[in-house]
Design a protein around this motif. Structure first.
Motif, PDB file in Angstrom:
ATOM      1  N   SER A 229      -0.634   5.537  -0.099  1.00  0.00           N
ATOM      2  CA  SER A 229       0.709   6.017  -0.438  1.00  0.00           C
ATOM      3  C   SER A 229       1.262   5.294  -1.671  1.00  0.00           C
ATOM      4  O   SER A 229       0.781   4.226  -2.046  1.00  0.00           O
ATOM      5  N   ALA A 230       2.291   5.897  -2.278  1.00  0.00           N
ATOM      6  CA  ALA A 230       2.929   5.295  -3.447  1.00  0.00           C
ATOM      7  C   ALA A 230       3.515   3.927  -3.093  1.00  0.00           C
ATOM      8  O   ALA A 230       3.465   2.992  -3.896  1.00  0.00           O
ATOM      9  N   GLU A 231       4.027   3.790  -1.881  1.00  0.00           N
ATOM     10  CA  GLU A 231       4.615   2.504  -1.453  1.00  0.00           C
ATOM     11  C   GLU A 231       3.546   1.418  -1.465  1.00  0.00           C
ATOM     12  O   GLU A 231       3.821   0.255  -1.711  1.00  0.00           O
ATOM     13  N   GLU A 232       2.311   1.812  -1.173  1.00  0.00           N
ATOM     14  CA  GLU A 232       1.236   0.824  -1.135  1.00  0.00           C
ATOM     15  C   GLU A 232       0.442   0.766  -2.432  1.00  0.00           C
ATOM     16  O   GLU A 232      -0.684   0.267  -2.467  1.00  0.00           O
ATOM     17  N   GLY A 233       1.021   1.321  -3.513  1.00  0.00           N
ATOM     18  CA  GLY A 233       0.376   1.185  -4.820  1.00  0.00           C
ATOM     19  C   GLY A 233      -0.540   2.343  -5.197  1.00  0.00           C
ATOM     20  O   GLY A 233      -1.175   2.318  -6.240  1.00  0.00           O
ATOM     21  N   GLY A 234      -0.630   3.361  -4.348  1.00  0.00           N
ATOM     22  CA  GLY A 234      -1.504   4.496  -4.641  1.00  0.00           C
ATOM     23  C   GLY A 234      -0.725   5.669  -5.167  1.00  0.00           C
ATOM     24  O   GLY A 234       0.407   5.481  -5.625  1.00  0.00           O
TER      25      GLY A 234
END
Ligand SMILES: C[S@@+](CC[C@H](N)C(=O)[O-])C[C@H]1O[C@@H](n2cnc3c(N)ncnc32)[C@H](O)[C@@H]1O
Ligand SMILES: [Zn+2]
Lengths: 274, 131
Positions: free
Chosen positions: A69-74
Motif C-alpha cells: 500500500s501507499a502507506e507502506e511505501g508502495g
C-alpha cells in the motif's frame, strides 16, 4: 526428502504440470508469501520502487510487491527473470503486473548499471550451485550472477535473497561469491536449528546499511524463540546468545579443542559480517 | 514488456555489455499493446532521473510513436501548484507504464543478436557459446 535441485535442471523440473501444482498449492503460496514479506521488511523501502525479482517463477513473490500500500511505501513495480517458461506461463495466466524475462540468472543480469532500487529472490539462488553442463561451473555462474546483480542495482540499493543451501559449504560458496562481487553482506537465520530454518542473504551496494536492517530483525528472532519455548514447554536458548555460546564452548572444551575465554562481551551483538 | 523496462534492458552477451551500441535494444516487427495501469505519481517521480531520455526518444521513433519532448521532463512538471497530476505526468505514465511490446524482436545494435518477444515476455536465454 530429496532436493529438486538434485533431480533435474530447473527448466525441466518446473514443467507445465509441476508449475501448475506449485502455483495452486495453498501451502506453498502461504510459505512464499511469508518469506516475501520478510524480505520486503528487510529491504525497508520508503518509496514506490523498481524491484528485480530473480527466479520470479509464477509471480507469487511479485504480486506481493505490487500490492504494497501507499502507506507502506508502495506499490512497487517489478521485473522478473526466470528460466522456466512454464512458470512464467502461470504468471501470465494469473495476469500479474510485472514484466518478465525468460532468462538464466547464471548467465548474468542484462540491465544497465544502476537500474533497480532493490532486488529480491525467493527460493531460487541455490539452483545456481547445480551447473548442468561441463562448460560452466557453479563458481562461474555465481560470479556472473552476483557481478551482474551488483551492477544493476543503484548505489545504496539492497537485495534480499531467501535460499535453501544444501549444506554449510553451499551456503558459504554463495555468500563468498556475493562478497567477491563487492556487496556488503550478511545472512539472517529465521527459526534457526529447526527444520523450518530459513536463510536470508542480505546484500547492500556501497552506502546501504545491511546491519541496521538485520539488527532490527534480530529482535523478532528473539520473540520467535520465546514463542517456541512456550509451545514446547521447555527452555530453548537462542543460537548466538550468551547461554548458547557458553554451552558450545563447554562442549568444544570437552572435546579437547581450544576455545576463547569468555568475557563480558561474549554473545554480544556485533556488526553483521562474515 | 513495458517501454519502461526497455529503457533499462541491454544485450546479455558479455562482449556487448560495456559497448554503447548494445543499448537500447532495437524493436523489430514489434506489435504494441496498451495495458491499463493505475497512476503511481511517486513511482514515476522516482524513475525520472534514471531514465535515459535519448534512448526513450530513439524507442519512440523506432516504434512510430509521436515525438517526445527534446529534454527529460523534470520533477516540477509532474504536479501543478495544488499537487494535482499534470498532463506531463499522465503522458509519461502512458508511455512508460501502459505502452508495451506484446510480440516481436529486440535487436542488439552491437552484435545483431535478436531476442524474441512472445506474449510480452522476452527470451534472453543464450546458447552457451554466446554467453
Ligand atoms: C521455488 S521456485 C520460486 C518462485 C518464486 N520466487 C516464488 O517465490 O514462488 C524457484 C524458481 O527459480 C527458478 N530458477 C531456478 N534456476 C534459475 C536460473 N538459473 N535462472 C532463473 N530462474 C531460475 C525456477 O525456474 C523456479 O521458478
Ligand atoms: Zn549484443
Amino acid at each position: 526428502m530429496s532436493r529438486p535441485e538434485d533431480i533435474l535442471p530447473p527448466d525441466l523440473f518446473y514443467d507445465d504440470a509441476e508449475s501448475r501444482k506449485y502455483t495452486t498449492s495453498s501451502r506453498i503460496r502461504n510459505i512464499q508469501a511469508d518469506m516475501t514479506n520478510r524480505a520486503l521488511a528487510l529491504l525497508d523501502l520508503e518509496h514506490p520502487s523498481l524491484i528485480l525479482d530473480l527466479g520470479c517463477g509464477s509471480g507469487l513473490s511479485g504480486e506481493i510487491l505490487s500490492d504494497v500500500s501507499a502507506e507502506e511505501g508502495g506499490p512497487h513495480t517489478w521485473v522478473g527473470m526466470d528460466i522456466s517458461a512454464s512458470m512464467l506461463g502461470q504468471a501470465l495466466e494469473r495476469d500479474t503486473d510485472g514484466d518478465m524475462l525468460l532468462a538464466d540468472i547464471g548467465q548474468g543480469v542484462p540491465f544497465r548499471a544502476g537500474t533497480f532500487d532493490a532486488a529480491i529472490s525467493i527460493s531460487a539462488i541455490q539452483w545456481l550451485c547445480n551447473a548442468e553442463t561441463s562448460d560452466v561451473s557453479p563458481e562461474g555462474r555465481l560470479k556472473r550472477f552476483f557481478d551482474g546483480l551488483y551492477a544493476s542495482l543503484k548505489r545504496g540499493g539492497k537485495a534480499v535473497c531467501q535460499f535453501y543451501p544444501k549444506n554449510t559449504q553451499q551456503r558459504n560458496l554463495i555468500s563468498q561469491a556475493a562478497i567477491k562481487a563487492g556487496f556488503g553482506a550478511g545472512i539472517l537465520e529465521d527459526d534457526p536449528e529447526t527444520k523450518n530454518v530459513k536463510y536470508y542473504l542480505v546484500l547492500s551496494v556501497g552506502g546501504g546499511d545491511v546491519t541496521g536492517a538485520v539488527r532490527e530483525m534480530e529482535n523478532v528472532d528473539v520473540q520467535d524463540a520465546r514463542r517456541r519455548e512456550r509451545k514446547r514447554g521447555k527452555e530453548v536458548e537462542r543460537k548466538g546468545s550468551k547461554a548458547w555460546i557458553t554451552r558450545k564452548k563447554a562442549q568444544m572444551e570437552a572435546k579437547g579443542k581450544v576455545v576463547k575465554n569468555s568475557s563480558k562481551y561474549t554473545g554480544r551483538r556485533r556488526r553483521t559480517a562474515f | 514488456m513495458k517501454l519502461l523496462t526497455l529503457n533499462f534492458l541491454t544485450c546479455a552477451r558479455k562482449t556487448c555489455k560495456s559497448t554503447a551500441a548494445a543499448f537500447p535494444l532495437h524493436p523489430k516487427e514489434a506489435e504494441l499493446e496498451q495495458v491499463e495501469m493505475e497512476l503511481n505519481p511517486l513511482f514515476v517521480k522516482n524513475m525520472l532521473p534514471r531514465l535515459d531520455w535519448e534512448a526513450m526518444k530513439t524507442l519512440a521513433t523506432e516504434l512510430g510513436l509521436p515525438n517526445l519532448p527534446a529534454e527529460t521532463p523534470v520533477a516540477e512538471e509532474l504536479a501543478n501548484e495544488s499537487g494535482e497530476p499534470t498532463q506531463t505526468l499522465r503522458d509519461l505514465h502512458t508511455l512508460l507504464m501502459e505502452t508495451a511490446i506484446a510480440s516481436g524482436k529486440l535487436v542488439c545494435g552491437n552484435c545483431g543478436h535478436e531476442y524474441a518477444v512472445k506474449e510480452g515476455i522476452a527470451n534472453f536465454l543464450l546458447p552457451s557459446h554466446m554467453v
